[in-house]
Design a protein around this motif. Structure first.
Motif, mmCIF file in Angstrom:
data_model
loop_
_atom_site.group_PDB
_atom_site.id
_atom_site.type_symbol
_atom_site.label_atom_id
_atom_site.label_comp_id
_atom_site.label_asym_id
_atom_site.label_seq_id
_atom_site.Cartn_x
_atom_site.Cartn_y
_atom_site.Cartn_z
ATOM 1 N N GLN A 68 0.828 -1.201 0.000
ATOM 2 C CA GLN A 68 0.000 0.000 0.000
ATOM 3 C C GLN A 68 0.862 1.250 0.000
ATOM 4 O O GLN A 68 0.571 2.229 -0.695
ATOM 5 N N VAL A 71 2.343 1.819 -3.575
ATOM 6 C CA VAL A 71 1.359 2.369 -4.514
ATOM 7 C C VAL A 71 1.065 3.836 -4.204
ATOM 8 O O VAL A 71 1.009 4.685 -5.109
ATOM 9 N N GLU A 72 0.896 4.155 -2.935
ATOM 10 C CA GLU A 72 0.627 5.544 -2.537
ATOM 11 C C GLU A 72 1.777 6.463 -2.931
ATOM 12 O O GLU A 72 1.560 7.570 -3.452
ATOM 13 N N THR A 74 3.990 5.930 -5.289
ATOM 14 C CA THR A 74 4.056 5.997 -6.756
ATOM 15 C C THR A 74 3.057 7.022 -7.287
ATOM 16 O O THR A 74 3.399 7.866 -8.138
ATOM 17 N N GLU A 75 1.823 6.964 -6.796
ATOM 18 C CA GLU A 75 0.811 7.921 -7.255
ATOM 19 C C GLU A 75 1.196 9.351 -6.872
ATOM 20 O O GLU A 75 0.997 10.296 -7.658
ATOM 21 N N PRO A 80 -1.010 7.706 -11.314
ATOM 22 C CA PRO A 80 -1.543 6.341 -11.290
ATOM 23 C C PRO A 80 -0.656 5.349 -12.040
ATOM 24 O O PRO A 80 0.072 5.716 -12.970
ATOM 25 N N VAL A 122 -2.293 -2.916 -6.632
ATOM 26 C CA VAL A 122 -2.069 -2.028 -7.785
ATOM 27 C C VAL A 122 -3.295 -1.863 -8.667
ATOM 28 O O VAL A 122 -3.498 -0.804 -9.276
ATOM 29 N N SER A 125 -5.423 1.354 -8.664
ATOM 30 C CA SER A 125 -4.754 2.472 -9.321
ATOM 31 C C SER A 125 -4.823 2.331 -10.837
ATOM 32 O O SER A 125 -5.035 3.307 -11.564
ATOM 33 N N LYS A 128 -7.682 3.653 -13.059
ATOM 34 C CA LYS A 128 -7.743 5.089 -13.355
ATOM 35 C C LYS A 128 -7.117 5.433 -14.696
ATOM 36 O O LYS A 128 -7.197 6.583 -15.141
#
Length: 244
Positions: A68, A71-72, A74-75, A80, A122, A125, A128
């Protein structure tokens, strides 16, 4: 034209070997890359070398909270996620009579459970964006027998890939598995096994092991829009082993 221009990728096990080759080629092809590993020093050195289009995050792929966080971040850094390469893994070669329960569960967690956790983290994300692709690195031993533990998990990666591909095709997310044979990474070219590996390689149809870049070329193809009609499939790069 750069084949991955405008795409954001996460690559696990990216600090060295085949993973580092994937990171380098993705950057060369225009992607913005977050790569992860438990090897912090080597990972940060590679990130420093490659510059502003990459970010390294220390990451235990067996932990959902770590996923988590990746991913957070990376965004937050690049946007995304378009591409996930589940590359992290370990190998083991022991008899079923010798491998301990602890060792067996460790290889299952790293090689198999991490792939499940990665896709689960993932995919929200990826919904999107358009043209999302997940590449799960299995092995030739996801197709034919090998050592217990390693073979089991690599077959599982192949199965998970097909199940997830069917579920998320409607969202435009493609999911494929890659099945390398022997690749010239630090794990197999170290001095104590180098001669044995070279002798064994001469018995293969192509009479050599693969270079990491040869696998990376296939991974880039699957990450790019060039493979837009491929999902739920196995892509074998084994020098002819499974043709025998």
């Amino acid at each position: 034209m750069e084949r991955l221009s405008g795409k954001v990728a996460i690559i696990t096990g990216g600090a060295r070997g085949m993973g580092a080759s994937h990171v380098r080629m993705f950057v060369k092809e225009g992607a913005k890359v977050v790569f992860t590993d438990i090897l912090e020093q080597e990972g940060q050195a590679l990130a420093n070398e490659l510059g502003e289009n990459v970010k390294f995050i220390k990451h235990d792929v067996t932990k959902s909270a770590d996923w988590q966080h990746v991913v957070e971040e990376t965004e937050k850094t690049f946007g995304p996620v378009h591409i996930l390469v589940n590359n992290a893994g370990i190998t083991m070669s022991k008899s079923i009579l010798e491998i301990t329960e602890e060792e067996y569960r460790r290889i299952v967690d790293i090689n198999q459970v991490s792939v499940f956790l990665g896709m689960k983290a993932v995919i929200p994300s990826m919904k999107k964006v358009a043209g999302a692709s997940i590449i799960n690195i299995s092995s030739v031993n996801g197709l034919v027998g090998g050592a217990v533990g390693y073979t089991d998990t690599k077959f599982a990666v192949r199965g998970m890939t097909k199940a997830a591909a069917l579920e998320f095709a409607q969202h435009g997310i493609r999911i494929n598995s890659v099945h390398p044979g022997a690749v010239a990474t630090p794990m197999i070219i170290q001095e104590d096994v180098k001669d044995a590996v070279e002798a064994w390689a001469k018995t293969l149809p192509l009479q050599r092991v693969a270079q990491p870049e040869e696998v990376s070329n296939l991974v880039v193809f699957l990450a790019s829009d060039e493979s837009s009609y491929s999902t739920g499939s196995e892509f074998v790069i084994d020098g002819g082993v499974t043709a025998q």
